[in-house]
Design an enzyme around this catalytic site. Structure first.
Site, PDB file in Angstrom:
ATOM      1  N   ASN A  49     -10.065 -10.944   2.775  1.00 51.74           N
ATOM      2  CA  ASN A  49     -10.968 -11.750   1.958  1.00 51.74           C
ATOM      3  C   ASN A  49     -11.127 -13.152   2.530  1.00 51.74           C
ATOM      4  O   ASN A  49     -12.102 -13.449   3.210  1.00 51.74           O
ATOM      5  CB  ASN A  49     -10.458 -11.790   0.513  1.00 51.74           C
ATOM      6  CG  ASN A  49     -11.460 -12.365  -0.460  1.00 51.74           C
ATOM      7  OD1 ASN A  49     -12.429 -13.030  -0.071  1.00 51.74           O
ATOM      8  ND2 ASN A  49     -11.252 -12.141  -1.742  1.00 51.74           N
ATOM      9  N   ARG A  50     -10.178 -14.014   2.280  1.00 46.37           N
ATOM     10  CA  ARG A  50     -10.355 -15.437   2.579  1.00 46.37           C
ATOM     11  C   ARG A  50     -10.575 -15.710   4.061  1.00 46.37           C
ATOM     12  O   ARG A  50     -11.360 -16.596   4.423  1.00 46.37           O
ATOM     13  CB  ARG A  50      -9.154 -16.234   2.055  1.00 46.37           C
ATOM     14  CG  ARG A  50      -9.069 -16.261   0.543  1.00 46.37           C
ATOM     15  CD  ARG A  50      -7.789 -16.936   0.051  1.00 46.37           C
ATOM     16  NE  ARG A  50      -7.671 -16.804  -1.390  1.00 46.37           N
ATOM     17  CZ  ARG A  50      -8.055 -17.717  -2.271  1.00 46.37           C
ATOM     18  NH1 ARG A  50      -8.588 -18.847  -1.838  1.00 46.37           N
ATOM     19  NH2 ARG A  50      -7.913 -17.516  -3.562  1.00 46.37           N
TER      20      ARG A  50
ATOM     21  N   HIS B  18      -1.533 -12.548  -3.979  1.00 43.15           N
ATOM     22  CA  HIS B  18      -2.945 -12.921  -3.957  1.00 43.15           C
ATOM     23  C   HIS B  18      -3.043 -14.445  -3.953  1.00 43.15           C
ATOM     24  O   HIS B  18      -2.428 -15.117  -4.783  1.00 43.15           O
ATOM     25  CB  HIS B  18      -3.670 -12.397  -5.194  1.00 43.15           C
ATOM     26  CG  HIS B  18      -3.897 -10.918  -5.154  1.00 43.15           C
ATOM     27  ND1 HIS B  18      -4.669 -10.309  -4.196  1.00 43.15           N
ATOM     28  CD2 HIS B  18      -3.451  -9.929  -5.965  1.00 43.15           C
ATOM     29  CE1 HIS B  18      -4.689  -9.014  -4.410  1.00 43.15           C
ATOM     30  NE2 HIS B  18      -3.960  -8.746  -5.471  1.00 43.15           N
TER      31      HIS B  18
ATOM     32  N   ASP C 138     -12.650  -3.146  -6.161  1.00 45.53           N
ATOM     33  CA  ASP C 138     -11.289  -3.676  -6.100  1.00 45.53           C
ATOM     34  C   ASP C 138     -10.886  -4.292  -7.435  1.00 45.53           C
ATOM     35  O   ASP C 138     -11.703  -4.893  -8.134  1.00 45.53           O
ATOM     36  CB  ASP C 138     -11.216  -4.730  -4.984  1.00 45.53           C
ATOM     37  CG  ASP C 138      -9.808  -4.991  -4.512  1.00 45.53           C
ATOM     38  OD1 ASP C 138      -8.928  -4.133  -4.719  1.00 45.53           O
ATOM     39  OD2 ASP C 138      -9.577  -6.064  -3.913  1.00 45.53           O
TER      40      ASP C 138
ATOM     41  N   ALA D 105      -3.369 -10.346   1.929  1.00 42.17           N
ATOM     42  CA  ALA D 105      -3.285 -10.432   3.391  1.00 42.17           C
ATOM     43  C   ALA D 105      -3.812 -11.760   3.916  1.00 42.17           C
ATOM     44  O   ALA D 105      -4.663 -11.792   4.803  1.00 42.17           O
ATOM     45  CB  ALA D 105      -4.048  -9.269   4.010  1.00 42.17           C
TER      46      ALA D 105
ATOM     47  N   ASN E 232      -6.678  -5.051   2.715  1.00 41.10           N
ATOM     48  CA  ASN E 232      -7.743  -5.813   2.064  1.00 41.10           C
ATOM     49  C   ASN E 232      -7.840  -7.201   2.687  1.00 41.10           C
ATOM     50  O   ASN E 232      -6.830  -7.911   2.802  1.00 41.10           O
ATOM     51  CB  ASN E 232      -7.468  -5.947   0.571  1.00 41.10           C
ATOM     52  CG  ASN E 232      -7.665  -4.639  -0.165  1.00 41.10           C
ATOM     53  OD1 ASN E 232      -7.750  -3.577   0.437  1.00 41.10           O
ATOM     54  ND2 ASN E 232      -7.729  -4.707  -1.480  1.00 41.10           N
TER      55      ASN E 232
ATOM     56  N   ASP F 188      -6.406  -1.439 -11.750  1.00 40.62           N
ATOM     57  CA  ASP F 188      -5.338  -2.434 -11.783  1.00 40.62           C
ATOM     58  C   ASP F 188      -4.811  -2.538 -13.205  1.00 40.62           C
ATOM     59  O   ASP F 188      -5.320  -3.288 -14.025  1.00 40.62           O
ATOM     60  CB  ASP F 188      -5.883  -3.779 -11.301  1.00 40.62           C
ATOM     61  CG  ASP F 188      -4.806  -4.850 -11.219  1.00 40.62           C
ATOM     62  OD1 ASP F 188      -3.701  -4.611 -11.724  1.00 40.62           O
ATOM     63  OD2 ASP F 188      -5.086  -5.917 -10.649  1.00 40.62           O
TER      64      ASP F 188
END
Length: 294
Positions: free
Chosen positions: A239-240, A183, A85, A217, A237, A107
């Protein structure tokens, strides 16, 4: 035997999601706990999934961690791809192309649009030779997260018409559009205030066969995320939210619970949250949709 990109694991997973109208959970992992917990959740629910790592892990753990993650993903009982990523530095992209990733996110969104096209087009050509597919970001998904640079500027949204031209010129397989998603923490109002779903719908209208990817997200708002799936998001995606309960348990119990119990119970919390996300995105029970890799 299928030819590229049909023989690519990420391609198979996301094309199945495109046909089925659901999204696949892509779990950002930083260690073996995350990798193994994500695989366990996907296997529990008979779901296709993706494991993602950041360039940080590529440097911190080294190539052997990538090889471990790839072997674990590819040995799973369900289709799971390994994805890199937010690869922002050309040197990291070139390193990743020599490792067993199924796909890489290039990216280049902080570059001039024409430079972005030139850079990404070259990477797509190199990746094809290695059987790797490419995701690219258009516009700047504002914020900062684990090595992803923060951009001090107003959100640069993806222009639908330019996105269609970009995909045609570069040959990228998956698109991560910027439509107000961020993000890291959102300002007051959250995603409901900042996401431009009409822009997302137009992007999909002009790129009807391209799987779209959702970044930013967090926090998880089920109804809103289900709406993006209806509008063409095929990879989300995560994550947290995966780390919240996992890290809280570790902080509260390190030194009081033995290592085996600590690992078992913390990973169980990761698995529970991963399973919740898989169900929310509609990919539970969908492993059989993915055509087998020859």
């Amino acid at each position: 035997m299928p030819e590229y990109p049909e023989n690519n694991r990420t391609w198979q997973i996301l094309q199945a999601a495109e046909r089925g109208g659901y999204a696949v959970a892509a779990f950002n992992c930083y260690n073996a706990d995350g990798v193994l917990g994500s695989i366990k959740a996907a296997e529990n629910l008979n779901a296709p999934a993706m494991v993602e790592i950041f360039p940080f892990s590529l440097h911190f753990h080294g190539p052997e961690f990538v090889k471990f993650a790839a072997a674990a993903c590819h040995a799973a009982k369900v289709p799971i791809a390994l994805h890199l990523d937010h690869c922002t530095l050309p040197a990291d992209v070139y390193t990743a192309l020599e490792l067993p990733f199924d796909s890489i996110m290039v990216d280049a969104s902080t570059e001039d649009p024409e430079e972005n096209i030139k850079f990404v087009s070259n990477i797509v050509k190199m990746a094809k030779e290695r059987g790797i597919t490419i995701e690219a970001e258009m516009g700047r998904i504002q914020g900062g997260e684990d090595g992803v640079p923060t951009v001090d500027m107003e959100a640069l949204y993806t222009e639908p018409e330019f996105a269609a031209d970009f995909m045609k010129k570069t040959g990228v397989q998956y698109l991560a559009p910027s439509f107000g998603n961020i993000h890291g923490p959102y300002p007051p109002g959250g995603p409901e205030k900042f996401w431009q779903l009409d822009r997302l719908a137009k992007i999909k209208e002009l790129n009807p066969t391209i799987p779209l990817v959702l970044h930013g997200a967090y926090p998880i708002i089920p109804d809103l995320y289900k709406k993006t799936v209806e509008l063409g998001m095929r990879k989300v995606n995560l994550n947290r939210n995966l780390h919240d309960d996992y890290l809280d348990f570790l902080k509260e119990n390190i030194g009081t619970v033995e290592m085996t119990g600590l690992q078992e119970k913390s990973i169980a919390l990761w698995v529970a949250e991963a399973e919740r996300c898989i169900k929310m995105l509609g990919s539970d029970g969908k492993a059989g949709d993915v055509q087998p890799i020859a």
